[in-house]
Every structure is written in structure tokens, then in C-alpha cells.
Scaffold this motif. Sequence first.
Motif, PDB file in Angstrom:
ATOM      1  N   ASN A 102       0.815  -1.217   0.000  1.00  0.00           N
ATOM      2  CA  ASN A 102       0.000   0.000   0.000  1.00  0.00           C
ATOM      3  C   ASN A 102       0.848   1.266   0.000  1.00  0.00           C
ATOM      4  O   ASN A 102       0.406   2.330  -0.447  1.00  0.00           O
ATOM      5  N   ALA A 103       2.068   1.146   0.498  1.00  0.00           N
ATOM      6  CA  ALA A 103       2.963   2.312   0.561  1.00  0.00           C
ATOM      7  C   ALA A 103       3.595   2.639  -0.792  1.00  0.00           C
ATOM      8  O   ALA A 103       4.211   3.703  -0.949  1.00  0.00           O
ATOM      9  N   VAL A 104       3.451   1.753  -1.765  1.00  0.00           N
ATOM     10  CA  VAL A 104       4.050   1.983  -3.084  1.00  0.00           C
ATOM     11  C   VAL A 104       3.186   2.972  -3.860  1.00  0.00           C
ATOM     12  O   VAL A 104       1.999   2.732  -4.102  1.00  0.00           O
ATOM     13  N   GLU A 105       3.764   4.092  -4.227  1.00  0.00           N
ATOM     14  CA  GLU A 105       3.064   5.088  -5.037  1.00  0.00           C
ATOM     15  C   GLU A 105       3.383   4.847  -6.501  1.00  0.00           C
ATOM     16  O   GLU A 105       4.543   4.862  -6.905  1.00  0.00           O
ATOM     17  N   MET A 106       2.363   4.593  -7.307  1.00  0.00           N
ATOM     18  CA  MET A 106       2.555   4.201  -8.698  1.00  0.00           C
ATOM     19  C   MET A 106       2.761   5.423  -9.591  1.00  0.00           C
ATOM     20  O   MET A 106       1.945   5.764 -10.440  1.00  0.00           O
ATOM     21  N   GLN A 107       3.882   6.078  -9.361  1.00  0.00           N
ATOM     22  CA  GLN A 107       4.296   7.231 -10.161  1.00  0.00           C
ATOM     23  C   GLN A 107       5.718   6.971 -10.665  1.00  0.00           C
ATOM     24  O   GLN A 107       6.669   6.989  -9.885  1.00  0.00           O
ATOM     25  N   GLN A 108       5.856   6.664 -11.949  1.00  0.00           N
ATOM     26  CA  GLN A 108       7.154   6.280 -12.530  1.00  0.00           C
ATOM     27  C   GLN A 108       7.748   5.098 -11.765  1.00  0.00           C
ATOM     28  O   GLN A 108       8.937   5.055 -11.471  1.00  0.00           O
ATOM     29  N   VAL A 109       6.877   4.136 -11.456  1.00  0.00           N
ATOM     30  CA  VAL A 109       7.264   2.972 -10.663  1.00  0.00           C
ATOM     31  C   VAL A 109       6.755   1.699 -11.350  1.00  0.00           C
ATOM     32  O   VAL A 109       5.631   1.673 -11.860  1.00  0.00           O
ATOM     33  N   ASN A 110       7.584   0.681 -11.368  1.00  0.00           N
ATOM     34  CA  ASN A 110       7.126  -0.660 -11.708  1.00  0.00           C
ATOM     35  C   ASN A 110       7.133  -1.507 -10.446  1.00  0.00           C
ATOM     36  O   ASN A 110       8.125  -1.516  -9.716  1.00  0.00           O
ATOM     37  N   LEU A 111       6.035  -2.208 -10.202  1.00  0.00           N
ATOM     38  CA  LEU A 111       5.936  -3.136  -9.081  1.00  0.00           C
ATOM     39  C   LEU A 111       5.949  -4.553  -9.642  1.00  0.00           C
ATOM     40  O   LEU A 111       5.095  -4.913 -10.454  1.00  0.00           O
ATOM     41  N   LEU A 112       6.916  -5.340  -9.222  1.00  0.00           N
ATOM     42  CA  LEU A 112       7.074  -6.715  -9.686  1.00  0.00           C
ATOM     43  C   LEU A 112       6.820  -7.652  -8.516  1.00  0.00           C
ATOM     44  O   LEU A 112       7.580  -7.654  -7.545  1.00  0.00           O
ATOM     45  N   VAL A 113       5.736  -8.428  -8.589  1.00  0.00           N
ATOM     46  CA  VAL A 113       5.357  -9.357  -7.524  1.00  0.00           C
ATOM     47  C   VAL A 113       5.664 -10.776  -7.996  1.00  0.00           C
ATOM     48  O   VAL A 113       5.156 -11.217  -9.027  1.00  0.00           O
ATOM     49  N   MET A 114       6.498 -11.496  -7.226  1.00  0.00           N
ATOM     50  CA  MET A 114       6.960 -12.822  -7.642  1.00  0.00           C
ATOM     51  C   MET A 114       6.682 -13.841  -6.548  1.00  0.00           C
ATOM     52  O   MET A 114       7.132 -13.678  -5.422  1.00  0.00           O
ATOM     53  N   THR A 115       5.945 -14.892  -6.919  1.00  0.00           N
ATOM     54  CA  THR A 115       5.602 -15.909  -5.924  1.00  0.00           C
ATOM     55  C   THR A 115       5.104 -17.177  -6.590  1.00  0.00           C
ATOM     56  O   THR A 115       4.511 -17.129  -7.670  1.00  0.00           O
ATOM     57  N   SER A 116       5.355 -18.304  -5.932  1.00  0.00           N
ATOM     58  CA  SER A 116       4.685 -19.554  -6.293  1.00  0.00           C
ATOM     59  C   SER A 116       3.687 -19.927  -5.201  1.00  0.00           C
ATOM     60  O   SER A 116       3.113 -21.013  -5.227  1.00  0.00           O
ATOM     61  N   GLY A 117       3.493 -19.020  -4.227  1.00  0.00           N
ATOM     62  CA  GLY A 117       2.563 -19.233  -3.128  1.00  0.00           C
ATOM     63  C   GLY A 117       1.335 -18.360  -3.271  1.00  0.00           C
ATOM     64  O   GLY A 117       0.891 -18.057  -4.382  1.00  0.00           O
ATOM     65  N   ASN A 118       0.799 -17.905  -2.122  1.00  0.00           N
ATOM     66  CA  ASN A 118      -0.441 -17.105  -2.166  1.00  0.00           C
ATOM     67  C   ASN A 118      -0.313 -15.785  -1.426  1.00  0.00           C
ATOM     68  O   ASN A 118      -1.313 -15.170  -1.080  1.00  0.00           O
ATOM     69  N   LEU A 119       0.939 -15.345  -1.167  1.00  0.00           N
ATOM     70  CA  LEU A 119       1.185 -14.034  -0.544  1.00  0.00           C
ATOM     71  C   LEU A 119       0.461 -13.894   0.788  1.00  0.00           C
ATOM     72  O   LEU A 119      -0.060 -12.834   1.130  1.00  0.00           O
ATOM     73  N   GLY A 120       0.424 -14.971   1.549  1.00  0.00           N
ATOM     74  CA  GLY A 120      -0.202 -14.914   2.859  1.00  0.00           C
ATOM     75  C   GLY A 120      -1.683 -14.653   2.817  1.00  0.00           C
ATOM     76  O   GLY A 120      -2.272 -14.141   3.784  1.00  0.00           O
TER      77      GLY A 120
END
Length: 454
Positions: free
Chosen positions: A421-439
Motif C-alpha cells: 500500500n505504501a508503493v506510489e505508482m508514479q514512474q514505478v514498476n511493481l514486480l510481484v513474484m511468488t509460487s505461493g499465495n502471498l499470505g
Amino acid sequence: MRIHFIAIGGSAMHNLAIALKENHEVVSGSDDEVFEPSRSRLLQHGLLPEKEGWDPDRITHDLDAVILGMHARKDNPELLRALEIGVKVYSYPEYLYEQCRHKKRVVIAGSHGKTTVTSMVMHALRDNQIDFDYMVGAQLEGFDTMVRLSKSAKVVVFEGDEYLSSPIDLRPKFLWYRPHLALITGMAWDHVNVFPTIEIYNEQFRLFVDSIIEDGYLTWFSGDSNLKDMMADFEGGLTTEPYGTLATQVEKGRTQVLHHQQSYPVPVFGNHNMQNMAGAMNICRELGLSEQRFLTSMKTFKGASRRLQVLGQNEHSTVFYDFAHAPSKLKATIDAVKEQFPDRTLVACLELHTFSSLNKTFLPQYRNTMEKADKPIVFYNPEVLKHKQLPALSVAEVSAAFNIPASAIVTSSSQLLAALNAVEMQQVNLLVMTSGNLGGINIKEWVDKRADLS
């Protein structure tokens, strides 16, 4: 035929069950737990077990075959009944081989990239109206199931997994397939719970090469040092062909493949994908497609689910979702996104979920794999360690292994959600990597609720 699946809820298992039902076989199954999307798909096809759990009374003399999934244990009561009364028990790969033994078999193997290469081959064949059967480890756009077994196709394309075949068949799956055409993307130690040393792990790939039929064909990535060493010692009756990385240029964030003085725009990017494409091109050429026709088909390649899948974006930011979890996969994926978008801040979030990634002995393999991420986040759940009966990991141990600050390590889903939630999507790429379910965090729903990604 009457076929019963023990552990029908598995990703590969439920797809095979659906494929067999569509071939008019009589299919039944059981499992002690079935999660989405398997549950909905089995329900849609009338294959969801009426109740969860194992019941040996489901195993009767009129069954022609039982297919045993890896989720089951070797003391499974249905398995024991099948063995007792003499019903033929197949592992998943053994059954696939038996159904395809008279077809030309193509097997894509390697520690990383095999799903992507398999999906590239499948897309090119379909785009050029070539009939084929297949088994692939992810849902692909335009393909209803991850498995197809037909009477018409003379070619079958298998994604070749090095993991064990079944609880009672401890050989790697890919040793069943006996390919005519094969590809190896590379070797990077994984699955330490069953291959405790890198030497044992690498030996499985030597055995795979030995399993290729006489006068067969093998193409392999020349940039992998372990694979290069293995192939240097190779003596056999195969045609072998190394491949490298396709030349590219990037124009306005779009990758163009440069080949034989022609330019081909493609929707995927990164050196690892250009290596994957080079290997897939070799396989398709051996199946009769020209390199030009293959690269033309790649213009419309959509990729596999959770392989740099775009979950949301605006004009200056993107959220990517990826299956990467092994060190080599992690580094290649991070590097690819950073190289494609050098002017954007990269937030890279990894969940440690597999036996290997949560193993203290293996953890140092991750050192500096996230160095190109501007903001790394590593999440692991201590409860998963307990469930897998692994020793506890401290934040300091994980931090030291990755060579990233302790502040980048989170150990609860609430902490992870706060970090996202703290990631501000302004000139940002968010890369989420998992083989699970992120809790338990539904990352797709989280993206859909972000007003700054509309």
C-alpha cells in the motif's frame, strides 16, 4: 475406459482429468483439499468430488487405470487398495507417455523458462495451423486446458519437469517422455528436498539427455556454464545445437527482434525471453517452420499466466505478476524489467514459499539476485516453515543471505499489505513474484482497487 485420479485437484492432474473426460473417457477423482482455480473448473466439468477425503471403496475392479498425483502420500488408502486388487497405477508423466508413444515427442526442459519456451512453441504451431497435442505447466491464452490428447495430432509438445513423478515413482517426470526433439534452457540447483546437492540435481539432466531417442535432436542454451560443461563431455548419437540470445533493440518501450536484416516487434522483453525465443525457434524449425514464420508468429505471442503478466498499469507505471521463485528465475526477471524500463523505480516483491527457498542451506544462493531492484521486499510466513517442518528462519538470516537491509524483510501478511500500500505508482514498476499465495493477499483484487492504476 474408466480412470480414477488420486489427488485430482492438482494443477496438472485436474487438467488431464478434464482432457480425458472431453475425450469421452469415464473419469472420477478424489482429493483431501481442492483449491481455486481447480475447484471451479472441476465443478464446471462435473468432476469435483462430492466430498473431500480418501475412500478405498472408490477403487473397484472395473477401473482400467488409476493416475496418482504427487499430492498423495505413498500410504494413501486408495492407492493401497489399487495395488492390492491389481488395478494399473500410473504416474502422471507415465500416463502421458503411454498415450503419446506413437507421436513425435518434443520435450522442453530446464531449471527456468521451460513454461515460456513451451508456450512459444505452442503459439507458433497453432498460429501456423499445425495440429499438435500438448502438456504445459500454466494456463495459456487461447488454450482451454493445459493438456490436450487427441487421436489426430502426430506431434506432442511436453513441458519437461525435473521433479519426481509420483510418491511411488521417484524418477524425474521428464525421464518418462523419451523425446525425439528436446531443449534444455539451463541448470540451476533447485528442489533441494529431493536433490540435496547440485551434483545430484545436475545428474538428472544428464539422464534426460541420455533418454532422447537415438538420432534425436537437442538444442541447449550456450550461456549456461553448468550446461556447457555437461555438453562438453557429451558423446552420443544425437544432433546437438547450442543457441544464444536473439539480437534486439528497444523503441518506445517495445522490443524489436533483429534477425537476418529484418525487424520483428514482440510483446515480451528481457535477455531471458530472447534466449527462450531463440531456443523455441530452433525447435519449431525442426518441426518444419521457417525462422521467419516463427518470428512473425511471435508478434502476437501473449505469454503464459504469471510470467511477467501485467495485472495493472497507467501511462507511467506497471504491476507485473510472475512465478519466479528460484534464484536464477528471480534475477533474470528483475534484470529484465529494470533493463526494459531503466527510468522507472523498480519495487520487487518476492515471497519465499518453496522448500528450497526456505531452506537455510540453500538460502545463500539468493545473494545479490535483487541488486537491480531499487526497493526489494522479501516476504515469508513462519507458519509455512512449521507446516513444511523446516527450521525457523530469522529476519537477520534472510537479510544476510540476500544482502539486502533487514527492513526489506516482512514476515506477516499485514506487514506485506502495508508495504504494498505504501508503493506510489508514479514512474514505478511493481514486480510481484511468488509460487505461493502471498499470505492470503489476492494481488489481482488489490490491483483492481488501486485508483492510481486505472
